[in-house]
Design a protein around this motif. Sequence first.
Motif, PDB file in Angstrom:
ATOM      1  N   ARG A  21      -2.318 -10.881   1.856  1.00  0.00           N
ATOM      2  CA  ARG A  21      -2.469 -10.552   3.273  1.00  0.00           C
ATOM      3  C   ARG A  21      -1.128 -10.135   3.887  1.00  0.00           C
ATOM      4  N   ARG A  29       0.823  -1.203   0.000  1.00  0.00           N
ATOM      5  CA  ARG A  29       0.000   0.000   0.000  1.00  0.00           C
ATOM      6  C   ARG A  29       0.865   1.264   0.000  1.00  0.00           C
ATOM      7  N   THR A  34      -5.756  -9.549  -3.118  1.00  0.00           N
ATOM      8  CA  THR A  34      -5.181  -9.040  -1.877  1.00  0.00           C
ATOM      9  C   THR A  34      -4.158 -10.045  -1.352  1.00  0.00           C
ATOM     10  N   LYS A  50     -11.256  -1.314  -4.072  1.00  0.00           N
ATOM     11  CA  LYS A  50     -12.657  -1.758  -3.978  1.00  0.00           C
ATOM     12  C   LYS A  50     -13.467  -1.227  -5.154  1.00  0.00           C
ATOM     13  N   SER A  95      -3.124   4.624   4.220  1.00  0.00           N
ATOM     14  CA  SER A  95      -3.163   3.498   3.287  1.00  0.00           C
ATOM     15  C   SER A  95      -4.579   3.029   2.969  1.00  0.00           C
ATOM     16  N   ARG A  96      -5.577   3.431   3.777  1.00  0.00           N
ATOM     17  CA  ARG A  96      -6.955   3.031   3.490  1.00  0.00           C
ATOM     18  C   ARG A  96      -7.448   3.632   2.175  1.00  0.00           C
ATOM     19  N   TYR A 151      -1.278  -5.673  -2.784  1.00  0.00           N
ATOM     20  CA  TYR A 151      -2.122  -6.143  -3.878  1.00  0.00           C
ATOM     21  C   TYR A 151      -1.283  -6.532  -5.093  1.00  0.00           C
ATOM     22  N   ASP A 175      -7.097   1.022  -0.356  1.00  0.00           N
ATOM     23  CA  ASP A 175      -8.137  -0.006  -0.226  1.00  0.00           C
ATOM     24  C   ASP A 175      -9.445   0.450  -0.866  1.00  0.00           C
TER      25      ASP A 175
END
Length: 226
Positions: free
Chosen positions: A215, A172, A213, A196, A188-189, A219, A192
């Motif tokens: 973990r 990220r 993704t 999405k 970093s959100r 990505y 995400d």
Amino acid sequence: MRMHVLIVDDDPSIRELLRFVLGKDGYVVLEAENGQAASRLLEREQVHLAVVDIMMPGMNGFELCREIREHYDIPVIMLTAKAEMKDKEQGFDSGTDDYLTKPFDPKELLFRMKALLRRYRLVSSEVIRLGRVSIDRKGYEIKVGDELITLPLREFELLSQLASHPGRIYTREQLIQLIWSADFKGDSRTVDVHIKRLRERFADSQDDFTITTIRGLGYKLEVREG
């Protein structure tokens, strides 16, 4: 054309093993015992792929990988005994395309090399093709079949970045630096949220590509080969 592979490792036994295995498979093998020697070799020789150890005297593998990313457009595989997640994260942050830990099966290394070389050839032009999806990086256009898809700039840049190197894991933090720049004030959100949205927009194109993704890391975009 025969592919030229650069092996960078301070262990002569590893270089000897890879020289034998890769040479038997038809590759031209170039060798360097440390990062500085590899850097000099890259300046004067054609290299299509680099296999890089991390723990080397002088310039380590992370530093070499960052230098390769800055000056060359070739795939990099880190081949190392450092197997902890933080080491892998640092490797992908440095720009490696793949990460393989020692001890390793030479056949697996060959499989990964061939996959990377194939993926890099997918993006040798300004138009990236992912099955029915085409991304015109210069014209900022995306088509699914004959249908033109309009994306906000950040989403376009994010998808283009992931698609430029299918299979490469991006953290990220790395994506923020590449797409939003290092002085971005968010967190970093943001990545995400944009991932999405891309997944929702291309939900009907999962037979062409998927954004996966990883973990604890980030990505990667995977092309469905059929």
